[in-house]
Design a protein around this motif. Structure first.
Motif, PDB file in Angstrom:
ATOM      1  N   ILE A  51       0.845  -1.193   0.000  1.00 45.77           N
ATOM      2  CA  ILE A  51       0.000   0.000   0.000  1.00 45.77           C
ATOM      3  C   ILE A  51       0.880   1.242   0.000  1.00 45.77           C
ATOM      4  CG2 ILE A  51      -1.674   1.337   1.327  1.00 45.77           C
ATOM      5  CD1 ILE A  51      -2.724  -1.304   2.432  1.00 45.77           C
ATOM      6  N   CYS A  52       0.567   2.173  -0.890  1.00 48.28           N
ATOM      7  CA  CYS A  52       1.229   3.478  -0.932  1.00 48.28           C
ATOM      8  C   CYS A  52       0.133   4.526  -0.751  1.00 48.28           C
ATOM      9  CB  CYS A  52       1.952   3.661  -2.262  1.00 48.28           C
ATOM     10  SG  CYS A  52       2.771   5.246  -2.405  1.00 48.28           S
ATOM     11  N   LEU A  53       0.211   5.318   0.324  1.00 47.07           N
ATOM     12  CA  LEU A  53      -0.800   6.333   0.614  1.00 47.07           C
ATOM     13  C   LEU A  53      -0.305   7.695   0.179  1.00 47.07           C
ATOM     14  CD1 LEU A  53      -1.888   5.178   4.167  1.00 47.07           C
ATOM     15  CD2 LEU A  53      -3.143   4.908   2.043  1.00 47.07           C
ATOM     16  N   LEU A  54      -1.175   8.452  -0.495  1.00 48.59           N
ATOM     17  CA  LEU A  54      -0.825   9.778  -0.990  1.00 48.59           C
ATOM     18  C   LEU A  54      -1.777  10.804  -0.406  1.00 48.59           C
ATOM     19  CD1 LEU A  54      -0.396   8.868  -4.750  1.00 48.59           C
ATOM     20  CD2 LEU A  54       1.414   9.163  -3.094  1.00 48.59           C
ATOM     21  N   ASN A  55      -1.216  11.894   0.115  1.00 46.07           N
ATOM     22  CA  ASN A  55      -2.005  13.026   0.584  1.00 46.07           C
ATOM     23  C   ASN A  55      -1.661  14.196  -0.331  1.00 46.07           C
ATOM     24  OD1 ASN A  55      -3.588  14.772   2.011  1.00 46.07           O
ATOM     25  ND2 ASN A  55      -2.130  15.062   3.678  1.00 46.07           N
ATOM     26  N   GLY A  56      -2.494  14.410  -1.330  1.00 49.03           N
ATOM     27  CA  GLY A  56      -2.147  15.405  -2.349  1.00 49.03           C
ATOM     28  C   GLY A  56      -1.024  14.848  -3.199  1.00 49.03           C
ATOM     29  N   ALA A  57       0.118  15.524  -3.197  1.00 48.38           N
ATOM     30  CA  ALA A  57       1.272  15.044  -3.957  1.00 48.38           C
ATOM     31  C   ALA A  57       2.307  14.377  -3.061  1.00 48.38           C
ATOM     32  CB  ALA A  57       1.919  16.201  -4.704  1.00 48.38           C
ATOM     33  N   ASP A  58       2.070  14.373  -1.740  1.00 51.38           N
ATOM     34  CA  ASP A  58       3.036  13.827  -0.790  1.00 51.38           C
ATOM     35  C   ASP A  58       2.712  12.383  -0.461  1.00 51.38           C
ATOM     36  OD1 ASP A  58       4.175  16.360  -0.654  1.00 51.38           O
ATOM     37  OD2 ASP A  58       2.879  16.962   1.017  1.00 51.38           O
ATOM     38  N   ALA A  59       3.725  11.532  -0.494  1.00 56.24           N
ATOM     39  CA  ALA A  59       3.559  10.125  -0.119  1.00 56.24           C
ATOM     40  C   ALA A  59       3.750   9.994   1.386  1.00 56.24           C
ATOM     41  CB  ALA A  59       4.572   9.261  -0.850  1.00 56.24           C
ATOM     42  N   LEU A  60       2.865   9.254   2.030  1.00 56.28           N
ATOM     43  CA  LEU A  60       2.969   9.006   3.469  1.00 56.28           C
ATOM     44  C   LEU A  60       3.759   7.723   3.664  1.00 56.28           C
ATOM     45  CD1 LEU A  60      -0.723   9.693   4.521  1.00 56.28           C
ATOM     46  CD2 LEU A  60       1.133  11.317   4.335  1.00 56.28           C
ATOM     47  N   GLU A  61       4.949   7.848   4.237  1.00 55.04           N
ATOM     48  CA  GLU A  61       5.801   6.672   4.395  1.00 55.04           C
ATOM     49  C   GLU A  61       6.022   6.294   5.851  1.00 55.04           C
ATOM     50  OE1 GLU A  61       9.341   7.216   2.143  1.00 55.04           O
ATOM     51  OE2 GLU A  61       8.246   7.538   0.285  1.00 55.04           O
ATOM     52  N   GLU A  62       6.298   7.263   6.705  1.00 50.73           N
ATOM     53  CA  GLU A  62       6.553   6.948   8.108  1.00 50.73           C
ATOM     54  C   GLU A  62       6.129   8.118   8.971  1.00 50.73           C
ATOM     55  OE1 GLU A  62      11.245   8.152   8.258  1.00 50.73           O
ATOM     56  OE2 GLU A  62      10.721   6.089   7.824  1.00 50.73           O
ATOM     57  N   GLY A  63       6.073   7.897  10.280  1.00 55.93           N
ATOM     58  CA  GLY A  63       5.659   8.939  11.206  1.00 55.93           C
ATOM     59  C   GLY A  63       4.169   8.902  11.463  1.00 55.93           C
ATOM     60  N   SER A  64       3.677   9.923  12.142  1.00 54.80           N
ATOM     61  CA  SER A  64       2.248   9.986  12.459  1.00 54.80           C
ATOM     62  C   SER A  64       1.507  10.726  11.355  1.00 54.80           C
ATOM     63  CB  SER A  64       2.037  10.694  13.796  1.00 54.80           C
ATOM     64  OG  SER A  64       2.408  12.052  13.686  1.00 54.80           O
ATOM     65  N   LEU A  65       0.195  10.592  11.389  1.00 53.06           N
ATOM     66  CA  LEU A  65      -0.622  11.284  10.395  1.00 53.06           C
ATOM     67  C   LEU A  65      -0.530  12.792  10.573  1.00 53.06           C
ATOM     68  CD1 LEU A  65      -3.791   9.019  10.446  1.00 53.06           C
ATOM     69  CD2 LEU A  65      -1.951   9.028   8.782  1.00 53.06           C
ATOM     70  N   GLU A  66      -0.483  13.230  11.830  1.00 54.82           N
ATOM     71  CA  GLU A  66      -0.389  14.658  12.120  1.00 54.82           C
ATOM     72  C   GLU A  66       0.927  15.242  11.603  1.00 54.82           C
ATOM     73  OE1 GLU A  66      -1.574  17.214  15.988  1.00 54.82           O
ATOM     74  OE2 GLU A  66      -0.106  15.626  16.310  1.00 54.82           O
ATOM     75  N   ALA A  67       2.018  14.493  11.749  1.00 52.40           N
ATOM     76  CA  ALA A  67       3.326  14.952  11.272  1.00 52.40           C
ATOM     77  C   ALA A  67       3.372  15.024   9.746  1.00 52.40           C
ATOM     78  CB  ALA A  67       4.426  14.031  11.788  1.00 52.40           C
ATOM     79  N   ASN A  68       2.553  14.207   9.072  1.00 52.34           N
ATOM     80  CA  ASN A  68       2.507  14.221   7.609  1.00 52.34           C
ATOM     81  C   ASN A  68       1.482  15.205   7.060  1.00 52.34           C
ATOM     82  OD1 ASN A  68       4.454  12.233   6.618  1.00 52.34           O
ATOM     83  ND2 ASN A  68       3.281  10.799   7.851  1.00 52.34           N
ATOM     84  N   GLY A  69       0.819  15.964   7.933  1.00 54.49           N
ATOM     85  CA  GLY A  69      -0.103  16.994   7.486  1.00 54.49           C
ATOM     86  C   GLY A  69      -1.508  16.516   7.157  1.00 54.49           C
ATOM     87  N   VAL A  70      -1.907  15.372   7.683  1.00 53.62           N
ATOM     88  CA  VAL A  70      -3.260  14.864   7.449  1.00 53.62           C
ATOM     89  C   VAL A  70      -4.183  15.510   8.463  1.00 53.62           C
ATOM     90  CG1 VAL A  70      -4.714  12.808   7.387  1.00 53.62           C
ATOM     91  CG2 VAL A  70      -2.378  12.703   6.565  1.00 53.62           C
ATOM     92  N   GLU A  71      -5.284  16.093   7.999  1.00 52.13           N
ATOM     93  CA  GLU A  71      -6.220  16.782   8.868  1.00 52.13           C
ATOM     94  C   GLU A  71      -7.576  16.083   8.866  1.00 52.13           C
ATOM     95  OE1 GLU A  71      -6.288  20.729   7.345  1.00 52.13           O
ATOM     96  OE2 GLU A  71      -4.226  21.144   7.952  1.00 52.13           O
ATOM     97  N   GLU A  72      -8.516  16.637   9.613  1.00 53.40           N
ATOM     98  CA  GLU A  72      -9.875  16.096   9.722  1.00 53.40           C
ATOM     99  C   GLU A  72     -10.542  16.051   8.354  1.00 53.40           C
ATOM    100  OE1 GLU A  72     -13.428  14.790  11.499  1.00 53.40           O
ATOM    101  OE2 GLU A  72     -11.552  15.129  12.542  1.00 53.40           O
ATOM    102  N   GLU A  73     -11.156  14.911   8.032  1.00 51.84           N
ATOM    103  CA  GLU A  73     -11.905  14.682   6.797  1.00 51.84           C
ATOM    104  C   GLU A  73     -11.072  14.859   5.520  1.00 51.84           C
ATOM    105  OE1 GLU A  73     -15.658  16.629   6.690  1.00 51.84           O
ATOM    106  OE2 GLU A  73     -16.323  15.696   8.554  1.00 51.84           O
ATOM    107  N   ASP A  74      -9.777  14.584   5.596  1.00 51.80           N
ATOM    108  CA  ASP A  74      -8.941  14.559   4.393  1.00 51.80           C
ATOM    109  C   ASP A  74      -9.184  13.260   3.634  1.00 51.80           C
ATOM    110  OD1 ASP A  74      -7.764  16.987   4.576  1.00 51.80           O
ATOM    111  OD2 ASP A  74      -5.776  16.276   5.169  1.00 51.80           O
ATOM    112  N   THR A  75      -9.002  13.326   2.334  1.00 48.03           N
ATOM    113  CA  THR A  75      -9.130  12.132   1.502  1.00 48.03           C
ATOM    114  C   THR A  75      -7.744  11.716   1.032  1.00 48.03           C
ATOM    115  OG1 THR A  75     -11.315  12.809   0.763  1.00 48.03           O
ATOM    116  CG2 THR A  75     -10.192  11.154  -0.549  1.00 48.03           C
ATOM    117  N   LEU A  76      -7.338  10.510   1.391  1.00 47.77           N
ATOM    118  CA  LEU A  76      -6.044   9.971   0.975  1.00 47.77           C
ATOM    119  C   LEU A  76      -6.258   9.042  -0.211  1.00 47.77           C
ATOM    120  CD1 LEU A  76      -4.565   9.013   4.450  1.00 47.77           C
ATOM    121  CD2 LEU A  76      -4.268  11.144   3.210  1.00 47.77           C
ATOM    122  N   GLN A  77      -5.326   9.067  -1.135  1.00 49.01           N
ATOM    123  CA  GLN A  77      -5.377   8.159  -2.275  1.00 49.01           C
ATOM    124  C   GLN A  77      -4.548   6.929  -1.948  1.00 49.01           C
ATOM    125  OE1 GLN A  77      -7.210   8.596  -5.072  1.00 49.01           O
ATOM    126  NE2 GLN A  77      -8.023  10.399  -4.015  1.00 49.01           N
TER     127      GLN A  77
END
Length: 110
Positions: A51-77
């Protein structure tokens, strides 16, 4: 004093709803990306290492969701992570062919 600490703990662990390809997940802001991938694996039956998760153009690889800039009701690809192992194999095969060809050319030149 204990009540104040308890209130702070509940405020810090705020749950938020995020969407991954139109599927909703209830997670904390401090949830790690790996644990979110495991949640997705349990729901979607896709191996978490693929699984590769994308928040906008940024790939989420490690760390917390908050550190990766994921906010309330965001849609991840969610995308499938493709391991590029075949390209190396093809290059090796091509180089082997070129070496044979050069060797033949040297043999003919003698």
């Amino acid at each position: 004093l204990f009540q104040v600490q308890l209130v702070r703990a509940t405020v810090l662990s705020k749950t938020m709803k995020i969407f991954v390809n139109s599927t909703a997940y209830e997670v904390d802001a401090a949830t790690s990306v790996e644990s979110l991938k495991l949640m997705i694996e349990n729901a979607e039956f896709v191996p978490s290492h693929q699984i590769c998760l994308l928040n906008g153009a940024d790939a989420l690889e490690e760390g917390s969701l908050e550190a990766n800039g994921v906010e309330e009701e965001d849609t991840l690809q969610m995308r499938m992570a493709v391991v590029a192992g075949m390209r190396k194999k093809w290059r090796k095969k091509r180089m082997r062919r070129l070496r044979r060809k050069r060797r033949k050319m040297r043999q003919r030149a003698k």
